[in-house]
Design a protein around this motif. Sequence first.
Motif, mmCIF file in Angstrom:
data_model
loop_
_atom_site.group_PDB
_atom_site.id
_atom_site.type_symbol
_atom_site.label_atom_id
_atom_site.label_comp_id
_atom_site.label_asym_id
_atom_site.label_seq_id
_atom_site.Cartn_x
_atom_site.Cartn_y
_atom_site.Cartn_z
ATOM 1 N N ALA A 193 0.831 -1.213 0.000
ATOM 2 C CA ALA A 193 0.000 0.000 0.000
ATOM 3 C C ALA A 193 0.860 1.255 0.000
ATOM 4 O O ALA A 193 0.466 2.286 -0.541
ATOM 5 C CB ALA A 193 -0.924 -0.006 1.209
ATOM 6 N N GLN A 194 2.050 1.175 0.566
ATOM 7 C CA GLN A 194 2.956 2.317 0.627
ATOM 8 C C GLN A 194 3.989 2.308 -0.491
ATOM 9 O O GLN A 194 4.891 3.149 -0.510
ATOM 10 C CB GLN A 194 3.689 2.329 1.964
ATOM 11 N N ASP A 249 2.576 -8.880 -6.289
ATOM 12 C CA ASP A 249 1.163 -8.510 -6.336
ATOM 13 C C ASP A 249 0.458 -9.212 -7.485
ATOM 14 O O ASP A 249 -0.688 -9.644 -7.363
ATOM 15 C CB ASP A 249 1.005 -6.991 -6.492
#
Length: 115
Positions: free
Chosen positions: A57-58, A100
Amino acid sequence: METTRQAKISRLLQKELSEIFRRQTAKTRGTLVSVSTVRVSPDLSSAKVYLSVFPSAQAQQVIESISASGKTIRYELAQVVKNQLRKTPELQFFLDDSLDYIDNIDSLLAADNNK
């Protein structure tokens, strides 16, 4: 086609950059940056560094921060490899989102098996 020299320099840069990022991320709790791949140009003047960031997410924020401090990172790298390399390549940082991608495929296959 990657030459033997390019492969050796890629491995050297990957090892040393991993150590630099390990020391930097030790100061910031909760973020892990690892060097997935380093690809060196045939003339050894530039290197593309692919980074894997956890939590993802970062990731974009971390990549932008690393790119902004690219000259400092290159200087630190040059201090470590000055006995092996005459000139340290220019560094370009990219997000390696293969993990991912694999997670997405796994979730799609799991959803397909549940039907």
